[in-house]
Design an enzyme around this catalytic site. Sequence first.
Site, PDB file in Angstrom:
ATOM      1  N   ASP A   1      12.132  75.924  43.886  1.00  0.00           N
ATOM      2  CA  ASP A   1      13.115  76.985  43.988  1.00  0.00           C
ATOM      3  C   ASP A   1      12.447  78.205  44.617  1.00  0.00           C
ATOM      4  O   ASP A   1      11.286  78.475  44.331  1.00  0.00           O
ATOM      5  CB  ASP A   1      13.611  77.317  42.565  1.00  0.00           C
ATOM      6  CG  ASP A   1      14.897  78.104  42.542  1.00  0.00           C
ATOM      7  OD1 ASP A   1      15.857  77.683  43.216  1.00  0.00           O
ATOM      8  OD2 ASP A   1      14.944  79.137  41.854  1.00  0.00           O
TER       9      ASP A   1
ATOM     10  N   TYR B   1      11.217  82.041  45.219  1.00  0.00           N
ATOM     11  CA  TYR B   1      10.967  83.187  44.351  1.00  0.00           C
ATOM     12  C   TYR B   1      12.234  84.046  44.280  1.00  0.00           C
ATOM     13  O   TYR B   1      12.949  84.184  45.270  1.00  0.00           O
ATOM     14  CB  TYR B   1       9.822  84.032  44.901  1.00  0.00           C
ATOM     15  CG  TYR B   1       8.486  83.330  44.979  1.00  0.00           C
ATOM     16  CD1 TYR B   1       7.843  82.859  43.840  1.00  0.00           C
ATOM     17  CD2 TYR B   1       7.840  83.163  46.201  1.00  0.00           C
ATOM     18  CE1 TYR B   1       6.603  82.237  43.913  1.00  0.00           C
ATOM     19  CE2 TYR B   1       6.590  82.547  46.289  1.00  0.00           C
ATOM     20  CZ  TYR B   1       5.987  82.085  45.144  1.00  0.00           C
ATOM     21  OH  TYR B   1       4.754  81.472  45.216  1.00  0.00           O
TER      22      TYR B   1
ATOM     23  N   PHE C   1       5.812  78.462  48.025  1.00  0.00           N
ATOM     24  CA  PHE C   1       4.615  79.137  47.510  1.00  0.00           C
ATOM     25  C   PHE C   1       4.199  80.381  48.300  1.00  0.00           C
ATOM     26  O   PHE C   1       3.500  81.234  47.758  1.00  0.00           O
ATOM     27  CB  PHE C   1       3.427  78.161  47.383  1.00  0.00           C
ATOM     28  CG  PHE C   1       3.645  77.076  46.369  1.00  0.00           C
ATOM     29  CD1 PHE C   1       3.513  77.343  45.016  1.00  0.00           C
ATOM     30  CD2 PHE C   1       4.009  75.790  46.754  1.00  0.00           C
ATOM     31  CE1 PHE C   1       3.734  76.348  44.066  1.00  0.00           C
ATOM     32  CE2 PHE C   1       4.235  74.794  45.814  1.00  0.00           C
ATOM     33  CZ  PHE C   1       4.099  75.067  44.464  1.00  0.00           C
TER      34      PHE C   1
ATOM     35  N   HIS D   1       1.741  70.989  38.038  1.00  0.00           N
ATOM     36  CA  HIS D   1       2.111  72.154  38.834  1.00  0.00           C
ATOM     37  C   HIS D   1       1.015  73.214  38.710  1.00  0.00           C
ATOM     38  O   HIS D   1       0.375  73.330  37.663  1.00  0.00           O
ATOM     39  CB  HIS D   1       3.450  72.705  38.334  1.00  0.00           C
ATOM     40  CG  HIS D   1       4.081  73.684  39.256  1.00  0.00           C
ATOM     41  ND1 HIS D   1       3.749  75.029  39.244  1.00  0.00           N
ATOM     42  CD2 HIS D   1       5.024  73.537  40.220  1.00  0.00           C
ATOM     43  CE1 HIS D   1       4.465  75.650  40.152  1.00  0.00           C
ATOM     44  NE2 HIS D   1       5.237  74.781  40.772  1.00  0.00           N
TER      45      HIS D   1
END
Length: 240
Positions: free
Chosen positions: A68, A70, A81, A189
């Site tokens: 998803d 930020y 990322f 993760h």
Amino acid sequence: MNRLDYSGVKPDWQDAIASFFASQTGRVLADFIKTREDAGAIIYPPRPFRALELTALAETRVIIVGQDPYHGPGQAQGLSFHVPAECKIPPSLRNIHKELQRDLGIARPSTGELTGWARQGVLLLNAVLTVEDGKAASHAKKGWEALTDSLLRLVAQDSSPKVFMLWGAYAQSKEPLIGQHHLILKCNHPSPLSATKPPVPFIGCGHFSRANLWLKQQGLEEIHWEKFTDSEPIQNSFLF
């Protein structure tokens, strides 16, 4: 601004995106986003297809699957990322930098930029491409997953060997979309909640060196992981 304008993506992605938005699922998604914008919702990022603008299908060698975007102001830029230079580096990305330093001796950068990776053939693809301000996963299960799953299938069907980095349970749920002739690297993760915990800690996974070794074994150019932006020079390999 038409947020769903995909005219800037690399040509070899265009047909898949056009087919999606011609489908019922694509039309429902487009209507949903327009309705939310008309209601005054603040939606990020401004360019949801940025990953597909920077990395062509034919040039993709590594895929890093995110979940998803930020949901803070200015953070999301359409690349999993990545955050722009003016943003504070998020915790998961700090752990990515930490593992790069541990794995390859790469000094931790001062920003969270990853465009240099994208331009080398690292597809930084989130499963969901938009989100509302302050509301994590607010656009999940609205249709984006159908598009990004189709893009992952398209990448996997390409005959050139690729490395899929699946970090965390959500990314690993995409494994059935990937064929047998690619390298699949799985671990927790990089979030601080899981990066150092079992079953496969992110810190210590060695995915960056393992990806480069495998790419070289396939006769492909390795990724220069130290090149976070376009302006940074390529250094000598730490591996070979």
